[in-house]
Enzyme design. Structure first.
Site, short mmCIF file in Angstrom:
data_model
loop_
_atom_site.label_atom_id
_atom_site.label_comp_id
_atom_site.label_asym_id
_atom_site.label_seq_id
_atom_site.Cartn_x
_atom_site.Cartn_y
_atom_site.Cartn_z
N SER A 233 17.26 6.84 26.19
CA SER A 233 16.94 5.79 27.17
C SER A 233 18.20 5.39 27.92
CB SER A 233 16.40 4.55 26.46
OG SER A 233 17.47 3.85 25.85
N ASP A 234 18.04 4.94 29.15
CA ASP A 234 19.19 4.32 29.80
C ASP A 234 19.55 3.07 28.99
OD1 ASP A 234 21.29 3.64 31.41
OD2 ASP A 234 20.19 3.84 33.29
N TRP A 235 20.75 2.59 29.20
CA TRP A 235 21.29 1.51 28.35
C TRP A 235 20.49 0.20 28.50
CZ3 TRP A 235 23.08 5.77 27.20
CH2 TRP A 235 24.12 5.96 26.30
#
Ligand code: BGC
Length: 662
Positions: A233-235
């Site tokens: 996932s993106d942060w």
């Protein structure tokens, strides 16, 4: 799944499995499980340099940009203007080596999102407004990087084309535009370069967050395209860990609280989550971890080679937009503009690299030309008066035969997490440039930015060089071009519109804080300007050099079955070595569906010595001619006649050749 993984999986408790699907507390690694000998693998940004953060004890306090020095290559928006896939592959390889040397297993990049509007705050981190160009550059970057044992993270999947409300905006795209434009580069890179990880985006797509979007992560990515790597996932992009896992998001980054892993455990225990789904993600993660540990190699951190290669790329990527003979500079000149002294070499945000060695254009020009006079012109600090600076610059401009004027954007205007408001240079730079062109008739403008600029005073300028964001050795590259040591060979990978309102998204962009509908469909970027004959400042694919190229005898052969080859003889008619970008676009005037007038389908960059002639061959296959049929829900090939455009850029034809598909 191999035996080793199967064994490990069997030994893991439910809690351990859930814990592996969330990052380590350190922020930049997977979670190690020492009891079973499962090590952690590390990951850092990306994409134009390794941003390996220092531990608190190593630097002067923990801070996001406190990282080890590494080569800062030109931004992806800049290297895309090289149109040189081999050079971008080489950049990927060097990044991979430096990542290994710095103990990094996964480099978070490249970003390959489509540039839908020039306002996109992260356009400097993306390649292009054409999915074919983006796809080819992406394949070479990823192959180069992964050849070193370092994994990439292809991002941001999907439809993260602007920064406007990026954490929540819901993107709607028609299926044909999805397939032909927005998914296209991802599909190419996934299938041709097999990236080991893919990063899911922050935004929503069709109502659900990309990190929790089953259609995207499982149906399209994993099933339809056969992707076998890890989805990260993106942060902070995961809102519901159970939903995200079910959708196909294997690893949540970064660790936030214990709750994420605990929610997975509860869901399995309460029968809401099938443990097989958890096992599948854990197995994929274990495979990645084992593979990356096995492929760790001892590389020396060779920052000198990195600096030199970054310089070559910066020189290949600068685009000469206008030249009335002012360049190369052979007269006395002065330099105006603070960016000559303190260049902007990279964009702002998570991709920020701590560069190894940065020179300034002023220093490099003085190394070549001797003592060049300089006035800062703008960028007044406390104590300095903007007017005094501007007057000093104007009086210097009056005293010399030519002025090299440096202008560009700053980190506030062009940065991750916010879009640009317009395409203008800062007002003080515009005011100063107006003064300077009034004071001197021979002004050369050098632009430093990661995206499109509306160029002020264009008809009063004798030359314009768009240097992009040139990385740590951009200054040396620029001096090589200005002095005529190297002929510029960059070509625009994004159209320079005459004015922002000409962009096809102008009416729909950021009108609703909740959602954005890509109602222009496939008519994005040059596909729109070219088809609708909208006048632009500089078209896609455009760029000048210091020599001319002569094209002769273009011929198309093949055509029976799968492949067609367009061959053409090209001569460098000039007196210096130079490079040309050969571009092939395809159109179908009598198509039964609406199509752009032409679309880029093949290109190559060639080096020719002075007076040298070469035969260039560009290969096309039938797949390049297809369009996406929404009713049939697949790409289809129409029979009949096509036009092949052998072009200098999207607007300038050299030859149009017919091609018939029976
Ligand atoms: C960015 C990613 C980046 C990550 C880690 C996010 O905010 O969107 O591109 O890789 O942070 O720094």
């Amino acid at each position: 799944m191999n035996e080793e993984i199967r064994k490990l999986l069997k030994q893991m408790t439910l809690e351990e499995k859930a814990r592996l699907c969330v990052g380590a507390e350190s922020n930049w690694a997977t979670c190690a499980i020492p009891r079973l000998g499962i090590p952690a693998v590390t990951m850092y940004d990306g994409p134009v340099g390794v941003r390996r953060e220092m531990a608190e004890s190593e630097g002067d306090g923990f801070n996001q940009h406190n990282s080890y020095p590494a080569t800062c290559f030109p931004s992806l928006s800049t290297v895309s203007m090289s149109w040189n896939v081999e050079a971008v592959g080489e950049m990927g390889r060097l990044l991979g080596e430096q990542a290994q040397a710095l103990g990094v297993n996964i480099l978070l990049g490249p970003g390959i999102n489509h540039k839908r509007t020039p306002l996109g705050g992260r356009n400097f981190e993306y390649f292009s407004e054409d999915p074919y160009l983006t796809g080819q550059l992406g394949v070479h970057y990823v192959n180069g990087l992964q050849s070193t044992g370092t994994a990439c993270s292809l991002k941001h999947f999907f439809a993260n084309n602007t920064e406007y409300n990026r954490h929540s905006i819901d993107i709607k795209i028609g299926e044909r535009a999805c397939r032909e434009i927005y998914l296209a580069a991802f599909e190419t890179v996934i299938k041709q370069a097999r990236p080991k990880t893919v990063m899911s985006a922050y935004n929503r797509f069709d109502g659900s967050f990309c990190s929790e979007n089953k259609r995207l992560l499982t149906d399209i990515l994993k099933i339809e395209w056969g992707y076998e790597g890890v989805v990260i996932s993106d942060w902070g992009a995961v809102h519901d860990r159970v939903k995200a896992l079910e959708a196909g998001c294997d690893l949540e980054m970064p660790y936030q609280t214990e709750e994420s892993a605990a929610s997975l455990v509860r869901a399995v225990q309460e029968g809401r989550l099938d443990e097989k789904i958890l096992d599948r993600s854990v197995a994929t993660l274990l495979e990645l971890i084992c593979e990356l540990k096995e492929s760790e190699r001892e590389y020396k951190l060779d920052l000198e080679t990195g600096h030199e290669k970054a310089r070559e790329l910066a020189a290949e990527s600068a685009v000469l937009l206008k030249n009335d003979g002012a360049l190369p500079l052979r007269t006395d000149f002065c330099v105006i503009g603070e960016l000559a002294e303190t260049p902007r070499i990279q964009g702002a945000g998570s991709s920020r690299v701590n560069p190894y060695r940065v020179s300034s254009p002023l220093t490099e020009l003085r190394n070549i030309y001797g003592n060049v006079a300089y006035a800062k012109g703008y960028g007044a600090n406390e104590g300095e008066l903007a007017e005094v600076l501007a007057d000093e610059a104007a009086s210097l401009a009056k005293s010399v035969p030519a002025v090299l004027f440096f202008a560009g954007l700053d980190d506030k205007t062009e940065s991750e997490n916010c879009d640009r408001k317009d395409l203008m240079l800062p007002p003080e730079q515009i005011r100063l440039l107006e003064k300077i062109v009034a004071a001197n008739a021979n002004v050369i403008l050098v632009l430093q930015a990661g995206s499109v600029i509306e160029i002020p005073c264009l008809d009063k300028l004798n030359a314009v060089l768009f240097a992009g964001l040139g990385g740590e050795s951009g200054a040396e590259a620029l001096a090589d071009i200005v002095s005529g040591k190297i002929s510029p060979s960059g070509r625009l990978s994004e159209t320079f519109v005459a004015k922002l309102s000409d962009n096809p998204t102008y009416a729909t962009y950021a009108k609703d804080p909740e959602r954005m509908s890509y109602s222009e469909g496939i008519f994005t970027g040059y596909r729109y300007y070219d088809s609708e004959e909208v006048e632009v400042a500089f078209p896609f694919g455009y760029g000048l050099g210091y020599t001319d190229f002569v094209y002769e005898n273009p011929v198309v052969s093949g055509g029976g079955d799968e492949e067609f080859v367009l061959s053409v003889e090209i001569t460098n008619a000039g007196n210096m070595d130079a490079k040309e970008v050969v571009q092939l676009y395809v159109g179908k005037k009598d198509s039964k569906v609406q199509r752009p007038k032409k679309e880029l389908k093949a290109f190559c960059k060639i080096a020719l010595a002075a007076k040298e002639k070469k035969v260039v061959r560009l290969t096309l296959n039938q797949q390049s001619l297809r369009y996406y049929d929404e009713t049939a829900r697949q790409f289809v090939l129409e029979k009949g006649c096509y036009e092949l455009y052998l072009n200098k850029n999207v607007s300038e034809n050299i030859a149009v050749l017919p091609l018939t598909i029976n």
